[in-house]
Design an enzyme around this catalytic site. Structure first.
Site, PDB file in Angstrom:
ATOM      1  N   HIS A   1       1.775  18.686 -12.187  1.00  0.00           N
ATOM      2  CA  HIS A   1       3.098  18.886 -11.594  1.00  0.00           C
ATOM      3  C   HIS A   1       3.975  17.686 -11.932  1.00  0.00           C
ATOM      4  CE1 HIS A   1       1.972  22.198  -8.644  1.00  0.00           C
ATOM      5  NE2 HIS A   1       3.132  22.571  -9.137  1.00  0.00           N
TER       6      HIS A   1
ATOM      7  N   CYS B   1       2.353  28.199 -10.322  1.00  0.00           N
ATOM      8  CA  CYS B   1       1.616  27.049 -10.852  1.00  0.00           C
ATOM      9  C   CYS B   1       0.126  27.205 -10.560  1.00  0.00           C
ATOM     10  CB  CYS B   1       2.148  25.752 -10.230  1.00  0.00           C
ATOM     11  SG  CYS B   1       3.822  25.344 -10.758  1.00  0.00           S
TER      12      CYS B   1
ATOM     13  N   GLU C   1      -3.516  18.128 -10.753  1.00  0.00           N
ATOM     14  CA  GLU C   1      -4.159  19.092  -9.850  1.00  0.00           C
ATOM     15  C   GLU C   1      -5.633  19.237 -10.222  1.00  0.00           C
ATOM     16  OE1 GLU C   1      -2.664  20.147  -7.270  1.00  0.00           O
ATOM     17  OE2 GLU C   1      -0.542  19.826  -7.748  1.00  0.00           O
TER      18      GLU C   1
END
Length: 198
Positions: free
Chosen positions: A168, A149, A85
């Site tokens: 992730h 998250c 991410e």
């Protein structure tokens, strides 16, 4: 004499709806067994899927350990590979956590930027790891999902965007084992540290 070892904190999440065993925490524990390198202290921590606890735990991890890098790991039922991410969002947190709560203002840090990007170039890490002889592959994402998250990542980026990352992982067995995921996490973290040292 103070330690010259680098300090890396890696977190995984506890169980939540649909994930009675959270692949992120299982994989992080497997990473701890695998280790990083001899000159890196790896500290792992399990985080409950709960907004108010995340708001307390994450700043305390930074304060307690003063890490060279902090990497949050979460499970995504749509992930097929390790998903790096690049950024996190400050608003839109309207999904309830394991306690049935969500932030009153649906916001992570009041008055802060809508979005914060990590200074770590995730595409560079992705390219490097995908050229390694390991089973699992990586992809880059710009949407960490507006749940715990994204929320936890934003907390860390707000503290120090030079030293924060989020990965992730897919659910266990879809198609990777915890060991294969851990091997991928290790490769990604070492690539990040290498980039940060340049």
């Amino acid at each position: 004499m103070p330690s010259t070892k680098k300090k890396v904190v890696v977190t995984g999440f506890g169980p939540f709806s649909g994930h009675s065993v959270n692949a992120s925490w299982v994989s992080v524990q497997e990473l701890a067994r695998l280790g990083l390198t001899d000159d890196i202290d790896l500290i792992i921590s399990e985080i409950p899927v709960e907004y108010c606890t995340v708001k307390k735990i994450i700043p305390s991890l930074w304060k307690q350990h003063n890490p060279d890098l902090i990497v949050h790991v979460g499970v995504s039922s749509i992930a097929m590979e390790l998903t790096l991410e690049q950024q996190a969002h400050n608003d839109g947190y309207d999904k309830h956590d394991i306690s049935g709560s969500c932030p009153p203002t649906q916001c992570c840090v009041e008055g802060a930027d809508t979005c914060i990007k990590s200074d770590i170039d995730m595409q560079h890490v992705c390219n490097e790891v995908n050229n390694m002889p390991i089973k699992i592959k990586t992809v880059v994402s710009n949407d960490a999902g507006r749940y715990l998250c994204d929320f936890s990542y934003y907390q860390s980026l707000h503290i120090d965007k030079r030293k924060a990352a989020f990965i992730h992982v897919p659910p266990l067995g879809c198609p990777y084992t915890a060991g294969e995921i851990a091997e991928g996490l290790r490769a990604v973290i070492l690539s990040m540290l290498k980039q940060m040292a340049l």
